[in-house]
Design an enzyme around this catalytic site. Structure first.
Site, mmCIF file in Angstrom:
data_model
loop_
_atom_site.group_PDB
_atom_site.id
_atom_site.type_symbol
_atom_site.label_atom_id
_atom_site.label_comp_id
_atom_site.label_asym_id
_atom_site.label_seq_id
_atom_site.Cartn_x
_atom_site.Cartn_y
_atom_site.Cartn_z
ATOM 1 C CE LYS A 288 3.069 7.588 -31.197
ATOM 2 N NZ LYS A 288 4.503 7.271 -31.272
ATOM 3 C CD GLU A 379 16.277 -2.764 -34.538
ATOM 4 O OE1 GLU A 379 15.335 -2.502 -33.765
ATOM 5 O OE2 GLU A 379 16.112 -3.078 -35.741
ATOM 6 N NE ARG A 407 14.338 -5.536 -34.965
ATOM 7 C CZ ARG A 407 13.161 -5.742 -35.549
ATOM 8 N NH1 ARG A 407 12.276 -6.534 -34.965
ATOM 9 N NH2 ARG A 407 12.854 -5.177 -36.685
#
Length: 638
Positions: A288, A379, A407
């Site tokens: 990244k 979640e 969610r």
């Protein structure tokens, strides 16, 4: 490797010739590495001009080039999970010259958007949806006689969500051509990268290996013990050099680990995979922030970038008062409150689904590591995990963004509210969020929370109220929610103690005549400004559920117009709750509901978005004046 982000347009002669993936496919494989360097350079420049996500994009430059080079996009469907990493994809698919409009009103969206380009096959912004979407596209193609390839690119963080594994399981059952690319950029699954693993990855993707593999199994299928032995031998071999056994058991042919920054190697492997039948999982390892020193050293902190200001822009900014302390944002207010609460109550536990830093929990995590739980992008699990804690005596506080609590709606209803468990939800990013757009806006939480039995729903108007209502929600025995916006508040003095307020009681902020404005949360400040011109009463309602019924009844008896204002969709929101009460109690009074319209609002600057939605002070004033005229009510201005 770059140490600074370019502030002028870099020289990118090869990239400038790429206006579509068709142009990309005209290049020789040997030219792709140079294109990757130009693409990385241009990405840094463009994000520096606009702000936005760039760490993830820097990590998938080579992968993006290889995918568009090998596959016939957009006929072959390419689905990016979450979408943070899609900037290189946008640049290569005809939007290079529009990148300087990114995240601005009327410009490019921060995430893939179907309305923006045929190459954006699926609109995203939330995590872990790519495999399900790609699988649905594959089934649709087969039913319509198409044999195009469907590819999902998902990160190792997004792979933690249950939805991803549900889709993987279904893909294994369907046993058709779908490619899942696991982009491992945190080394969280495995760091077994090297010559041997790369060799085996190329072998597992090769035609001869897969031909022999399938052929031998067909022959040996008539001898079950022999087939089982062959399968186990292959499984053990892969297990020694890769983490792919799980995926193999689900029904995927696992190929990995692969260097995600070797463009030529990726092209070779993807070209081989394109000839294979059945579900394939390619595990690539990327870095990244690749190519930018600061991002490589701090991939989380450099996940996104603010716009680089010019000298003129810096000079035009108002000079901050050095004697006054900086105003904290709402996330910091929550984080400070949580630490104070944890000092006073050892049963306090903080839970977040991969939003710890953004939710202001960094200090809490460092000071109370045994009471901090980041459950990753999960979640649903976060909410039920909290419910389990509450069953056995802890007081869990779930820190979550409004858009992501959506969610876990079933878990909120079934696992927390139905059992009336003592769980508090600290809901950040409520209302409009600006440049991130509709996928991240918290436009619906008041509507979807207030209809749930047992829930207490609060909307603080400033930093001090946030502190008080968090304490109030914590002390209440049952499910509670406190929702607050992104960014900073008006600068109210924060209490130094954990004082609470009475449940379901609003507070008058201004006394007036004729008009009563019932303001919820962030709308109290613009309501107060509007009230000065209208000589209106302003009530900081604090609670959406339960409403302050006594106060509303008193206002209905003494005023001629009640106005509700909320930074939430009008449909089913706080204003609807007030309407229901007035009708139930037979109050004969004119009512005006102001809030977010019944549509998804495109990205932009929050003040401009609020003005467009009619929620700035001038628009509120004008809407009330129009209502007064329509109802023939005489306003008593100052």
């Amino acid at each position: 490797m770059l140490d600074e982000i370019p502030v002028t347009r870099p020289d990118t002669p090869m990239l400038d010739q790429i206006n579509s993936p068709h142009d990309l496919r005209e290049l020789e494989i040997g030219q792709l590495a140079e294109l990757a360097e130009e693409l990385r350079l241009f990405l840094l420049y463009s994000v520096g001009q606009t702000g936005g996500h760039f760490g993830a994009g820097l990590g998938v430059v080579e992968l993006t080039i290889a995918l568009h080079y090998v596959f016939n996009t957009p006929d072959d469907r390419l689905v990016w999970d979450v979408g943070h990493q899609a900037y290189p994809h946008k640049i290569l698919t005809g939007r290079r010259d529009k990148m300087l409009t990114m995240r601005q009103a009327g410009g490019l969206a921060a995430f893939p958007s179907r309305s923006e380009s045929p190459y954006d096959t699926f609109g995203v912004g939330h995590s872990s949806t790519s495999i399900s979407a790609a699988l649905g596209m594959m089934v649709a193609a087969r039913l319509q006689g198409d044999d195009n390839y469907c590819i999902a690119v998902i990160g190792d963080g997004a792979m933690t969500a249950g939805m991803a594994f549900e889709a993987l399981n279904h893909a294994g059952y369907l046993d058709d051509n779908v490619l899942v690319i696991l982009n491992d950029n945190n080394m969280s699954i495995s760091n077994n990268v090297g010559g041997m693993s790369s060799y085996f990855a190329r072998m597992w993707a090769s035609k001869p290996y897969n031909f022999i593999r399938k052929g031998s199994k067909r022959v040996l299928s008539k001898i079950p013990p022999a087939l089982k032995a062959v399968h186990r031998a292959e499984e053990y071999m892969k297990g020694m050099v890769s983490p792919g056994t799980l995926f193999e058991e689900i029904g995927f042919n696992y190929i990995g680990l692969v260097d995600g920054h070797d463009t030529a190697g990726l092209v070779e492997i993807l070209s081989n995979i394109k000839t294979l039948r059945g579900p394939q999982l390619l595990h690539v390892v990327t870095q990244k922030g690749k190519g930018y020193t600061a991002s490589e050293l701090d991939p989380f902190g450099m996940h996104a970038l603010s716009k680089i200001e010019t000298v003129k822009e810096k000079e035009a900014k108002p000079v901050a008062d050095k004697n006054s302390p900086p105003s904290p944002n709402y996330s910091k207010v929550f984080g400070d409150w949580l630490c104070l609460q944890a000092e006073h109550n050892e049963l306090t536990v903080g839970i977040t689904p991969a939003m710890g830093e953004g939710s202001g929990m960094k200090d809490f995590a460092e000071r109370f590591p045994n009471r901090f739980h980041d459950v990753a992008i999960a979640e649903q699990h976060a909410v039920t995990f909290a419910a389990g804690m509450a069953c056995d005596g802890l007081k869990p506080v779930v820190a979550i963004y409004s858009t992501f609590l959506q969610r876990a709606y079933d878990q909120l209803i079934h696992d927390v509210a139905l059992q009336n468990l003592d769980v508090m939800f600290a809901i950040d990013r409520a209302g409009l969020v600006g440049e991130d757009g509709p996928t991240h806006a918290g436009s619906f939480d008041l509507s979807y929370l207030r209809c749930i039995p047992n829930m207490i729903v609060m909307a603080p108007s400033d930093e001090a109220e946030t502190f008080k209502l968090l304490s109030t929600g914590f002390e209440y025995k049952g499910p509670t929610a406190v929702r607050y916006p992104r960014g900073k508040g008006p600068g109210a003095q924060i209490p130094q103690s954990l004082e609470t307020v009475a449940i379901g009681k609003g507070i008058s902020r201004r006394e007036g005549k004729t008009i009563a404005i019932l303001a919820f949360g962030s709308m109290v400040q613009p309501a107060l400004t509007a009230a000065e011109q209208l000589n209106a009463t302003v009530i900081d309602m604090r609670f959406v559920k339960p409403l302050d019924a006594d106060l509303i009844g008193e206002l209905a008896a003494t005023h001629q117009l009640i106005v509700t204002v909320e930074e939430n969709t009008i449909l089913g929101g706080a204003g609807s709750a007030v309407n229901e009460f007035l009708l139930q109690e037979n109050h004969q009074i004119s009512v005006l509901n102001l809030g977010l319209p019944d549509k998804f609002l495109d990205h932009g600057k929050v003040p401009q978005m609020l003005e467009n939605a009619g929620l700035d002070s001038k628009s509120i004033t004008k809407a009330i004046q129009t209502k007064l005229q329509a109802c023939k009510i005489q306003s008593e201005a100052i």
